[in-house]
Design a protein around this motif. Structure first.
Motif, PDB file in Angstrom:
ATOM      1  N   GLY A 415       0.792  -1.222   0.000  1.00 16.60           N
ATOM      2  CA  GLY A 415       0.000   0.000   0.000  1.00 16.60           C
ATOM      3  C   GLY A 415       0.823   1.270   0.000  1.00 16.60           C
ATOM      4  N   PRO A 439      -0.460   3.929  -5.237  1.00 18.68           N
ATOM      5  CA  PRO A 439      -1.730   3.187  -5.116  1.00 18.68           C
ATOM      6  C   PRO A 439      -2.936   4.105  -5.306  1.00 18.68           C
ATOM      7  N   LYS A 441      -6.944   4.180  -4.379  1.00 20.55           N
ATOM      8  CA  LYS A 441      -7.884   3.476  -3.500  1.00 20.55           C
ATOM      9  C   LYS A 441      -9.323   3.830  -3.868  1.00 20.55           C
ATOM     10  N   ILE A 447      -7.094  -0.834  -2.383  1.00 18.16           N
ATOM     11  CA  ILE A 447      -6.344  -0.472  -3.594  1.00 18.16           C
ATOM     12  C   ILE A 447      -7.006  -1.123  -4.802  1.00 18.16           C
TER      13      ILE A 447
END
Length: 701
Positions: A415, A439, A441, A447
């Motif tokens: 992450g 990442p 999200k 993610i």
């Protein structure tokens, strides 16, 4: 219902006020950090300029000391030798030159705007503070700052080449020297810079009565009722220890402002000399209230704007409660407006991404492309819609695609963002990318994809490679000097005995012919040794200023017929009114001859050879360019062309020292020589090799 809407609006107003306050606090800290970062950049710039000027003074002092070896001890000869150097350094604050005899007694003093040397003279208590000069012709002794009332001097000393004298000294007025570097420095509206030495004394400060005083005592006398613990701690434990950094402290005054004032400070150490080691520290400071006032104004207007929005919402809510139809219509209008705003926002974001000249694309967990901006697709000769749902190997090589897939998996697992660098080979060119994988999200905080933003850092890699090559060639030059001296002695003995044997043999005999072969090969070795010594800067020729156009014209007179015989068309474009360069004319001609010979060898079937000159680098440098249409230099060997004995020519046709020596000559005079080559022609780059030379221009008289 009306009261519920009213109380809800009050809660929203209170929440907005709290969030606005906290956001304002965070923003102030971020702005202060960024402002201090800029102050650190300013401090580093001042440091660079000061070190450059000190290096110039040391270089001039060493050259002046060396030039005394060509003059006698008479005042007229010494004056004639040193006068040009004084005229060059007096603008930097050198008040006079002093020359001492073998007993360390003042022999002569040379002042600006005086045609005569002043013989002898007494040494006052201030001038008698001086240090010794280390042995060796390249040693410069820099004294600590010498305070005499409100005047601060610095003594730079070197050992003259003339044995009649023991020391040549530059008397540098630090106020004159530092004022041009610091006077116009501004950080924000009222920020300024100051400088302290290794003892913590102010060498420069906009408050002139501080200069020469201990910074600790000066602050205490200016503000005896306030604790200066913060700035004293920064100065004593960081600045005087040669550290670089940033911070803040409180003061009682700032250029006309009084009261308790918080200031931001950024500081950087300056290595003034190595003999003895001396480190000063430059600081750039500015009051925090300048930054906070600007940020506070923004947030005050933002709070007013938020309040107005809430009032509008309250009014709209009341109107909705009074009439359902009006409420429905206004709600519909609000939804339409918000939808339009969202659409515009998405369009703006898309426009920003599509117009960026960076590689921007996103990948899913399996390394498949989800989105690609236009620049990335165009770079690889495709369209964004043709790449969606394909793997990264659609754009990159299998090796790079595998690396990207592993990085994507790492981002999904940890992450966190991951950075990496990739080398792309397109046609005959190489492009380096610095990529950041971040990442993305979803609403649940999981993610869903990885966004990659990559930037072209080829130029930075080229600069890094040039620095490595320069360092390597400098080491080779030092090694070459030692090897050359070791070879010269036995080589001289061999050639001497060979000459004796030749006198005893009849010309035409087998023994005589064999000895001539030995002599010829020995002389060839001697030439190689001389080239090595030339690159290592062992020669002691006098540096003169030269006309670069004249050097090229003289060489063309020599090679023009040879070029015509080899079907090479010569195109010349020499800039007019170019300043002279500080370099020896004969050695410059040697450099141009080497480059022209290499270009000729690269075009065995003929072609076009272009030679041009022009003014470069803001008028401070003179540039020359030699371009051929030859076979070019392969990318895997272009980094080695300036190395000694490296050649692509057949055995017996070259020693591999031409470019090696040329590089040494240009470097010796403070210039730069670079090479660009193309083996296979492309749409934007024809085949051939281009050598570029830049030399510092002399000041126009």
């Amino acid at each position: 219902m009306v009261w519920a809407v009213f109380f809800a609006a009050l809660l929203l107003l209170a929440a907005g006020t709290v969030l606005n306050f906290r956001f304002g606090q965070e923003t102030r800290q971020i702005v202060k950090k960024q402002f201090n970062d800029q102050q650190l950049v300013v401090a580093r710039s001042i440091k660079f300029l000061l070190v450059r000027e000190m290096s110039f003074l040391e270089k001039e002092l060493l050259q002046a000391a060396g030039s005394l070896g060509n003059s006698g001890p008479e005042p007229e000869a010494v004056n004639q030798t040193l006068q040009p150097y004084l005229s060059r350094v007096m603008e930097l604050g050198v008040t006079r030159l002093e020359l001492y005899d073998g007993n360390e007694k003042l022999a002569y003093s040379l002042y600006p705007n005086r045609r005569q040397m002043v013989p002898g003279g007494s040494i006052g208590a201030f001038d008698d503070i001086r240090g010794g000069v280390q042995p060796g012709k390249n040693a410069v002794y820099v004294s600590p700052p010498l305070v005499n009332g409100s005047v601060i001097y610095l003594n730079l000393s070197a050992k003259p080449a003339n044995p009649a004298f023991s020391r040549l000294c530059f008397k540098l007025n630090l106020s004159w020297f530092l004022n041009p570097l610091f006077k116009e420095v501004r950080s924000g509206k009222t920020g300024y810079a100051w400088l302290i030495d290794a003892q913590g004394r102010f060498l420069y400060h906009p408050q002139y009565d501080f200069i020469g005083q201990s910074a600790f005592e000066a602050r205490k006398s200016r503000g005896p009722d306030i604790s200066h613990h913060e700035i004293d701690h920064i100065q004593r434990n960081n600045m005087l220890q040669g550290m670089e950094g940033m911070g803040s402290y409180h003061s009682t005054w700032h250029l006309g402002y009084t009261g308790k004032i918080e200031k931001l400070i950024a500081y950087s150490p300056i290595t003034v000399s190595q003999n003895p080691p001396q480190t000063w520290s430059v600081a750039v400071v500015a009051p925090v209230f300048e930054i906070e006032d600007a940020v506070s104004n923004i947030f005050r207007w933002q709070a007013v704007f938020q309040g107005l929005i809430l009032l509008v919402i309250i009014a709209a809510g009341g109107a909705v409660l009074w009439t359902e139809i009006s409420w429905s219509r206004k709600l519909e209008a609000l939804v339409t407006a918000r939808t339009s705003a969202l659409k515009r926002s998405e369009e703006n974001y898309r426009s920003l991404v599509e117009s960026a000249e960076d590689f921007i694309f996103s990948l899913d967990g399996q390394g498949r492309l989800i989105s690609v901006n236009t620049f990335t697709a165009a770079f690889f000769g495709s369209h964004p819609e043709e790449l969606i749902s394909f793997g990264a190997d659609k754009l990159f090589t299998a090796e790079i695609a595998d690396r990207m897939k592993k990085i994507v998996q790492t981002v999904f697992q940890k992450g966190k963002s991951v950075r990496d660098e990739f080398e792309l080979k397109v046609d005959d060119s190489v492009t380096w990318l610095s990529a950041n994988f971040m990442p993305i999200k979803d609403d649940a905080g999981l993610i869903s994809a990885v966004l990659c933003i990559a930037r072209d850092i080829t130029e930075n890699k080229t600069l890094e490679r040039s620095l490595v090559n320069a360092e390597k060639l400098a080491s080779l030059g030092t090694l070459a000097a030692g090897v050359a001296h070791e070879i010269n002695n036995p080589l001289g003995v061999m050639l001497g005995f060979c000459d004796l044997l030749l006198r005893k043999k009849e010309p035409g005999s087998q023994e005589h012919d064999d000895l001539k072969i030995i002599e010829r090969q020995g002389l060839h070795c001697k030439q190689i040794v001389e080239n090595l010594l030339s690159f290592a800067r062992i020669n002691q020729e006098t540096t003169m200023d030269s006309d670069i156009n004249h050097c090229i014209e003289e060489i063309i007179k020599v090679v023009r017929h040879s070029l015509e015989m080899k079907n090479i068309d010569l195109k010349i474009n020499l800039g007019e009114g170019l300043p002279r360069v500080a370099a020896d004319e004969g050695q410059l001609q040697q450099v141009f001859m080497n480059l022209i010979n290499n270009a000729t060898a690269a075009m065995p079937d003929g072609g076009i050879l272009e030679i041009s000159t022009h003014l470069g680098a803001g008028g401070k440098k003179v540039a020359a360019q030699i371009r051929d249409q030859g076979c070019g230099i392969a990318p895997h060997i272009i980094d080695h062309i300036f190395e000694p004995f490296f050649t692509t020519k057949p055995e017996g046709e070259g020693t591999g020292l031409g470019l090696f020596v040329s590089y040494g000559i240009i470097q010796k005079y403070g210039g730069v020589i670079t090479c660009e080559s193309q083996v296979s022609p492309t749409r934007n780059k024809p085949r051939g090799t281009t050598f570029k030379i830049e030399l510092p221009a002399c000041k126009r008289k």
